[in-house]
Design a protein around this motif. Structure first.
Motif, PDB file in Angstrom:
ATOM      1  N   UNK A 182       5.574 -16.791  11.944  1.00 28.09           N
ATOM      2  CA  UNK A 182       6.830 -16.710  11.182  1.00 28.09           C
ATOM      3  C   UNK A 182       8.078 -17.059  11.779  1.00 28.09           C
ATOM      4  N   UNK A 183       8.332 -16.969  12.999  1.00 29.42           N
ATOM      5  CA  UNK A 183       9.594 -17.519  13.758  1.00 29.42           C
ATOM      6  C   UNK A 183       9.451 -19.109  13.731  1.00 29.42           C
ATOM      7  N   UNK A 184       8.317 -19.384  13.931  1.00 36.09           N
ATOM      8  CA  UNK A 184       8.089 -20.951  13.765  1.00 36.09           C
ATOM      9  C   UNK A 184       8.290 -21.569  12.339  1.00 36.09           C
ATOM     10  N   UNK A 185       8.348 -20.734  11.320  1.00 38.01           N
ATOM     11  CA  UNK A 185       8.292 -21.368  10.166  1.00 38.01           C
ATOM     12  C   UNK A 185       7.140 -21.737   9.276  1.00 38.01           C
ATOM     13  N   UNK A 186       6.003 -21.476   9.941  1.00 42.58           N
ATOM     14  CA  UNK A 186       4.583 -21.870   9.501  1.00 42.58           C
ATOM     15  C   UNK A 186       4.158 -21.067   8.574  1.00 42.58           C
ATOM     16  N   UNK A 187       4.559 -19.690   8.412  1.00 46.11           N
ATOM     17  CA  UNK A 187       4.425 -18.885   7.522  1.00 46.11           C
ATOM     18  C   UNK A 187       5.461 -17.949   7.244  1.00 46.11           C
ATOM     19  N   UNK A 188       5.661 -17.734   5.910  1.00 47.24           N
ATOM     20  CA  UNK A 188       7.066 -16.972   5.268  1.00 47.24           C
ATOM     21  C   UNK A 188       6.827 -15.613   5.523  1.00 47.24           C
ATOM     22  N   UNK A 189       5.683 -15.054   5.150  1.00 46.94           N
ATOM     23  CA  UNK A 189       5.451 -13.571   5.112  1.00 46.94           C
ATOM     24  C   UNK A 189       3.962 -13.126   5.396  1.00 46.94           C
ATOM     25  N   UNK A 229       6.191 -23.010  -6.017  1.00 44.86           N
ATOM     26  CA  UNK A 229       4.975 -21.910  -6.075  1.00 44.86           C
ATOM     27  C   UNK A 229       4.954 -21.156  -4.751  1.00 44.86           C
ATOM     28  N   UNK A 230       4.114 -20.012  -4.867  1.00 41.05           N
ATOM     29  CA  UNK A 230       3.997 -19.212  -3.912  1.00 41.05           C
ATOM     30  C   UNK A 230       2.360 -19.356  -3.654  1.00 41.05           C
ATOM     31  N   UNK A 231       2.172 -19.856  -2.389  1.00 41.91           N
ATOM     32  CA  UNK A 231       0.813 -20.006  -1.985  1.00 41.91           C
ATOM     33  C   UNK A 231       0.210 -18.963  -0.846  1.00 41.91           C
ATOM     34  N   UNK A 232      -0.765 -18.523  -0.914  1.00 42.42           N
ATOM     35  CA  UNK A 232      -1.511 -17.724   0.255  1.00 42.42           C
ATOM     36  C   UNK A 232      -2.632 -18.360   0.665  1.00 42.42           C
ATOM     37  N   UNK A 233      -2.821 -17.928   1.930  1.00 44.35           N
ATOM     38  CA  UNK A 233      -4.161 -18.100   2.505  1.00 44.35           C
ATOM     39  C   UNK A 233      -4.552 -16.782   3.384  1.00 44.35           C
ATOM     40  N   UNK A 273      -5.256 -24.577   8.093  1.00 42.95           N
ATOM     41  CA  UNK A 273      -5.050 -24.317   6.612  1.00 42.95           C
ATOM     42  C   UNK A 273      -3.913 -25.431   6.178  1.00 42.95           C
ATOM     43  N   UNK A 274      -3.033 -25.433   7.143  1.00 41.64           N
ATOM     44  CA  UNK A 274      -1.629 -26.283   6.818  1.00 41.64           C
ATOM     45  C   UNK A 274      -2.196 -27.748   6.575  1.00 41.64           C
ATOM     46  N   UNK A 275      -3.141 -27.979   7.259  1.00 37.10           N
ATOM     47  CA  UNK A 275      -3.384 -29.392   7.203  1.00 37.10           C
ATOM     48  C   UNK A 275      -4.318 -29.646   5.926  1.00 37.10           C
ATOM     49  N   UNK A 276      -4.939 -28.938   5.583  1.00 32.06           N
ATOM     50  CA  UNK A 276      -6.140 -28.738   4.465  1.00 32.06           C
ATOM     51  C   UNK A 276      -4.926 -28.512   2.990  1.00 32.06           C
ATOM     52  N   UNK A 277      -4.142 -27.491   3.270  1.00 25.32           N
ATOM     53  CA  UNK A 277      -3.078 -27.380   2.076  1.00 25.32           C
ATOM     54  C   UNK A 277      -1.873 -28.542   2.033  1.00 25.32           C
ATOM     55  N   UNK A 278      -1.981 -29.458   3.070  1.00 32.27           N
ATOM     56  CA  UNK A 278      -1.031 -30.468   3.034  1.00 32.27           C
ATOM     57  C   UNK A 278       0.423 -29.875   2.694  1.00 32.27           C
ATOM     58  N   UNK A 279       0.864 -28.918   3.528  1.00 36.45           N
ATOM     59  CA  UNK A 279       2.142 -28.313   3.383  1.00 36.45           C
ATOM     60  C   UNK A 279       2.600 -27.881   4.710  1.00 36.45           C
ATOM     61  N   UNK A 293      -4.320 -27.833  -2.003  1.00 43.49           N
ATOM     62  CA  UNK A 293      -3.340 -28.782  -1.741  1.00 43.49           C
ATOM     63  C   UNK A 293      -3.163 -30.074  -2.289  1.00 43.49           C
ATOM     64  N   UNK A 294      -3.987 -30.558  -2.807  1.00 40.43           N
ATOM     65  CA  UNK A 294      -3.966 -31.858  -3.648  1.00 40.43           C
ATOM     66  C   UNK A 294      -3.144 -31.507  -4.983  1.00 40.43           C
ATOM     67  N   UNK A 295      -3.535 -30.162  -5.712  1.00 45.09           N
ATOM     68  CA  UNK A 295      -2.916 -30.022  -6.790  1.00 45.09           C
ATOM     69  C   UNK A 295      -1.465 -29.601  -6.723  1.00 45.09           C
ATOM     70  N   UNK A 296      -1.074 -28.818  -5.824  1.00 49.55           N
ATOM     71  CA  UNK A 296       0.357 -28.457  -5.509  1.00 49.55           C
ATOM     72  C   UNK A 296       1.240 -29.543  -4.980  1.00 49.55           C
ATOM     73  N   UNK A 297       0.771 -30.677  -4.700  1.00 55.07           N
ATOM     74  CA  UNK A 297       1.521 -31.747  -3.839  1.00 55.07           C
ATOM     75  C   UNK A 297       2.917 -31.879  -4.671  1.00 55.07           C
ATOM     76  N   UNK A 298       2.853 -32.216  -6.011  1.00 53.74           N
ATOM     77  CA  UNK A 298       4.108 -32.455  -6.772  1.00 53.74           C
ATOM     78  C   UNK A 298       4.982 -31.507  -6.953  1.00 53.74           C
TER      79      UNK A 298
END
Length: 323
Positions: free
Chosen positions: A138-145, A73-77, A104-110, A63-68
């Motif tokens: 998915x409907x809520x937009x928290x995950x894409x796929x 990026x395509x990120x999975x969890x 996971x959203x909190x930890x990834x900061x996304x 999460x820290x690394x992808x912030x900028x």
């Protein structure tokens, strides 16, 4: 670096995916950042993570690394594995999945996760409950796929049927184990993915280190993963696998090809594989895997490598149809 469409999603991912299982464990923040930056330097835009990796530390580091550059990026969890001490903090129940996604959203900061995998099939939770929950997210937009890791082909097929029946979001990506000594995916998983246009990000292309050329018959005395971790000893400790690894190492040496690069390139060459997942403890280890894209994997070379290990039995007992 080449980029491929991930199944039917319409998004393009690098031909290699960087795995982050070592982040926060075998690789500290500094080394994790060095590997991440090296991947970005060569054009990798695809990073695989899971909540259980270092019990959340990997997600925090990533999460820290992808912030900028999050939107590039395509990120999975993933969810399923035990997190913490709560007896219900495991599995694919609606309760646990929602809690895991939020954490996971909190930890990834996304605000979103591109691909969210079920890490295992959960025999104790109705598939309808799990898939309905993922569809809501998915409907809520928290995950894409959504995707599935370590599922059998019949489990993926069942899930696709349930999703189609209810018009819910369906699996767009699967994550099987696949390498020269673990080829079961060739029988039904990869053909299913090709048939249904599902993306495949396979893991363990180096056989847990077996195909690096470092071990021979000395796994027990090794201080690396194969020697230290019981799971890997069980997975890759059969005598025939060690014999095959030695033949493979000799082949790579005789043809003046790095065995790490060659093993990754062989996995990537399967038409059903979108991107192998790379794993490393440091940049030095990572470099050989990155150089896999430089190998010209001809049909002849692919078949010679495949001949070094036994192909799995076909999915039907009508073996006369395959002779």
């Amino acid at each position: 670096m080449e980029y491929k469409f991930l199944g039917s999603t319409g998004i393009r991912v690098s031909q290699l995916c960087m795995g982050t299982m070592t982040f926060g464990n075998e690789a500290d923040k500094v080394e994790s950042a060095a590997m991440y930056n090296r991947c970005r330097d060569v054009g990798i835009n695809f990073f695989d993570c899971a909540n259980i990796y270092s019990q959340g530390k990997a997600e925090k580091i990533l999460g820290d690394l992808i912030a900028g550059s999050r939107d590039e990026l395509v990120i999975t969890s993933k969810a399923w594995g035990q997190m913490g001490t709560d007896i219900n903090a495991k599995g694919s129940s609606r309760r646990n999945i929602i809690a895991c996604v939020e954490a996971s959203l909190r930890r990834l900061n996304t605000s979103y996760i591109d691909i969210y995998f079920l890490h295992r099939f959960d025999p104790h939770t109705a598939l309808e409950e799990t898939l309905a929950t993922l569809d809501d997210l998915v409907t809520q937009g928290k995950i894409r796929y959504i995707g599935a890791s370590n599922f059998a082909a019949w489990q993926v097929a069942k899930a696709l049927g349930v999703s189609a029946l209810h018009d819910w979001a369906s699996f767009k990506c699967i994550q099987p184990m696949y390498n020269l000594v673990k080829r079961q995916a060739e029988v039904e998983i990869l053909p299913l993915a090709l048939s249904e246009n599902i993306g495949v990000v396979s893991y363990n292309p180096l056989g847990g280190g077996l195909l690096t050329g470092k071990y021979g018959h000395k796994i027990e005395s090794s201080q690396n993963r194969l020697g230290r971790v019981e799971m890997y000893k069980k997975r890759y400790g059969d005598d025939w696998m060690l014999d095959a690894a030695m033949r493979y190492e000799a082949f790579a040496r005789d043809n003046d090809i790095n065995p790490v690069s060659l093993a990754v390139a062989w996995v990537a060459a399967h038409p059903g594989v979108t991107a192998p997942i790379l794993g490393a403890r440091n940049v030095g280890q990572l470099e050989d895997s990155l150089r896999s894209i430089e190998i010209n994997m001809t049909t002849e070379l692919y078949q010679k490598l495949a001949s070094l290990t036994p192909a799995p039995a076909p999915a039907t007992d009508r073996t006369e149809d395959f002779r």
